[in-house]
Scaffold this active site. Structure first.
Site, PDB file in Angstrom:
ATOM      1  N   GLY A 125      -7.481  -0.131  19.943  1.00  8.30           N
ATOM      2  CA  GLY A 125      -8.122   1.043  19.340  1.00  8.30           C
ATOM      3  C   GLY A 125      -9.282   1.631  20.113  1.00  8.30           C
ATOM      4  CD  GLU A 176     -13.446  -3.045  16.786  1.00  2.62           C
ATOM      5  OE1 GLU A 176     -12.644  -2.195  17.222  1.00  2.62           O
ATOM      6  OE2 GLU A 176     -13.120  -3.896  15.942  1.00  2.62           O
ATOM      7  CG  ASP A 177     -10.919   1.097  16.584  1.00  2.00           C
ATOM      8  OD1 ASP A 177     -11.576   0.145  16.122  1.00  2.00           O
ATOM      9  OD2 ASP A 177      -9.679   1.170  16.453  1.00  2.00           O
ATOM     10  CG  ASP A 230     -12.280  -0.662   7.045  1.00  4.21           C
ATOM     11  OD1 ASP A 230     -12.861   0.091   6.259  1.00  4.21           O
ATOM     12  OD2 ASP A 230     -11.144  -1.125   6.811  1.00  4.21           O
ATOM     13  N   GLY A 282     -16.054  -4.848   8.532  1.00  2.00           N
ATOM     14  CA  GLY A 282     -17.014  -5.521   9.405  1.00  2.00           C
ATOM     15  C   GLY A 282     -16.595  -6.945   9.752  1.00  2.00           C
ATOM     16  CB  THR A 293     -12.703  -7.082  13.345  1.00  2.00           C
ATOM     17  OG1 THR A 293     -11.657  -6.854  12.408  1.00  2.00           O
ATOM     18  CG2 THR A 293     -12.135  -7.314  14.725  1.00  2.00           C
ATOM     19  CE  LYS A 312     -12.186   3.922   7.465  1.00  2.00           C
ATOM     20  NZ  LYS A 312     -10.904   3.421   6.942  1.00  2.00           N
ATOM     21  CG  ASP A 359      -3.103   1.665  15.130  1.00  2.00           C
ATOM     22  OD1 ASP A 359      -4.280   1.292  15.014  1.00  2.00           O
ATOM     23  OD2 ASP A 359      -2.136   0.953  14.813  1.00  2.00           O
ATOM     24  NE  ARG A 396      -2.859   1.834  19.228  1.00  4.23           N
ATOM     25  CZ  ARG A 396      -3.618   1.081  18.439  1.00  4.23           C
ATOM     26  NH1 ARG A 396      -4.849   1.448  18.177  1.00  4.23           N
ATOM     27  NH2 ARG A 396      -3.146  -0.030  17.919  1.00  4.23           N
TER      28      ARG A 396
HETATM   29  P1  IMP Z   1     -12.681  -4.464   9.938  1.00  6.44           P
HETATM   30  O1  IMP Z   1     -12.557  -5.891  10.357  1.00  6.44           O
HETATM   31  O2  IMP Z   1     -12.251  -4.280   8.512  1.00  6.44           O
HETATM   32  O3  IMP Z   1     -14.040  -3.865  10.191  1.00  6.44           O
HETATM   33  O4  IMP Z   1     -11.580  -3.679  10.709  1.00  6.44           O
HETATM   34  C1  IMP Z   1     -11.771  -3.034  11.890  1.00  6.44           C
HETATM   35  C2  IMP Z   1     -10.420  -2.662  12.467  1.00  6.44           C
HETATM   36  O5  IMP Z   1      -9.559  -2.146  11.433  1.00  6.44           O
HETATM   37  C3  IMP Z   1     -10.553  -1.558  13.465  1.00  6.44           C
HETATM   38  O6  IMP Z   1     -10.698  -2.050  14.770  1.00  6.44           O
HETATM   39  C4  IMP Z   1      -9.251  -0.815  13.295  1.00  6.44           C
HETATM   40  O7  IMP Z   1      -8.244  -1.400  14.106  1.00  6.44           O
HETATM   41  C5  IMP Z   1      -8.849  -1.029  11.866  1.00  6.44           C
HETATM   42  N1  IMP Z   1      -9.193   0.130  11.016  1.00  6.44           N
HETATM   43  C6  IMP Z   1     -10.073   0.170  10.005  1.00  6.44           C
HETATM   44  N2  IMP Z   1     -10.132   1.388   9.442  1.00  6.44           N
HETATM   45  C7  IMP Z   1      -9.262   2.140  10.135  1.00  6.44           C
HETATM   46  C8  IMP Z   1      -8.875   3.529  10.043  1.00  6.44           C
HETATM   47  O8  IMP Z   1      -9.337   4.321   9.216  1.00  6.44           O
HETATM   48  N3  IMP Z   1      -7.935   3.932  10.944  1.00  6.44           N
HETATM   49  C9  IMP Z   1      -7.392   3.114  11.880  1.00  6.44           C
HETATM   50  N4  IMP Z   1      -7.732   1.817  12.009  1.00  6.44           N
HETATM   51  C10 IMP Z   1      -8.650   1.343  11.131  1.00  6.44           C
HETATM   52 MG    MG Z   2      -8.274  -1.935  16.051  1.00  6.19          MG
END
Ligand code: IMP
Ligand code: MG
Length: 178
Positions: free
Chosen positions: A43, A100-101, A104, A106, A108, A132, A160, A166
């Site tokens: 991403g 990071e892209d 969300d 957090g 990851t 977010k 994606d 992407r």
């Molecule tokens: P986290 O661990 O929930 O913060 O997830 C982060 C990862 O979820 C990002 O690196 C994205 O790959 C994926 N992700 C979260 N929200 C979105 C979105 O709105 N569009 C695409 N990928 C997302």
């Molecule tokens: Mg990702």
């Protein structure tokens, strides 16, 4: 249920302006230093490639990448993080910027920061294009952030949905058809 690309949330022009500002902030923070910029595949690749070109030559930049497991084909997180590809670089004693892209939940990023911290870098910080905040489950510090966005699933500019979209130059909302 199928997904479809809807309205533009962030245009390519708007993204480009903000990425240049972030490049300037990174340049100021790491001027005269050796910096390993770590992109999280897949991403972050498009964001990272624009970001590093906005970093001034006074920063000595090296690139490395990690791949972690993500959502698969849906838009919901499982919270599970698995390292599919680790760094090639030994980051001990180095300045590291994780790119990071989107942040969300957090989960990851907090996991990655924890395991990279154990390798004793000189410094470790994160840069995310999107955030977010409403969805946050793990308390993570993001030193450089492009945009805070509402709780909407978005695609384009590297992001994606099940591997698709992407390559879109703008960031779009995703909707469903039934
Ligand atoms: P986290 O661990 O929930 O913060 O997830 C982060 C990862 O979820 C990002 O690196 C994205 O790959 C994926 N992700 C979260 N929200 C979105 C979105 O709105 N569009 C695409 N990928 C997302
Ligand atoms: Mg990702």
């Amino acid at each position: 249920m199928a997904y479809r690309v809807e309205d533009v949330l962030l245009s390519r022009e708007h993204i480009a302006l903000r990425v240049r500002e972030l490049g300037e902030k990174v340049s100021e923070a790491y001027e005269g230093k050796n910096l390993v910029v770590v992109g999280i595949l897949k991403g972050a690749v498009i964001f990272l490639s624009d970001l590093v070109r906005a970093v001034r030559s006074e920063v000595n930049v090296a690139l490395d990448f990690m791949a972690v497991s993500s959502y698969g084909a849906s838009t919901e997180t499982t919270g599970a993080v698995k390292i599919l590809k680790d760094l090639d670089t030994d980051i001990k004693g180095k300045h590291v910027l994780l790119v990071e892209d989107i942040i969300d939940t957090g989960l990851t990023l907090s996991y990655l920061l924890r395991i990279l911290e154990e390798r004793n870098p000189e410094s470790l910080a994160a840069c995310a294009l999107l955030d977010k905040p409403e969805r946050r489950q793990a308390d993570v510090a993001v030193r450089f952030c492009g945009f805070s966005i509402p709780d909407e699933f978005v695609v384009g500019y590297g992001l994606d949905c099940g591997g698709r979209w992407r390559h879109l130059p703008d960031i779009h909302k995703v909707g469903t058809t039934d």
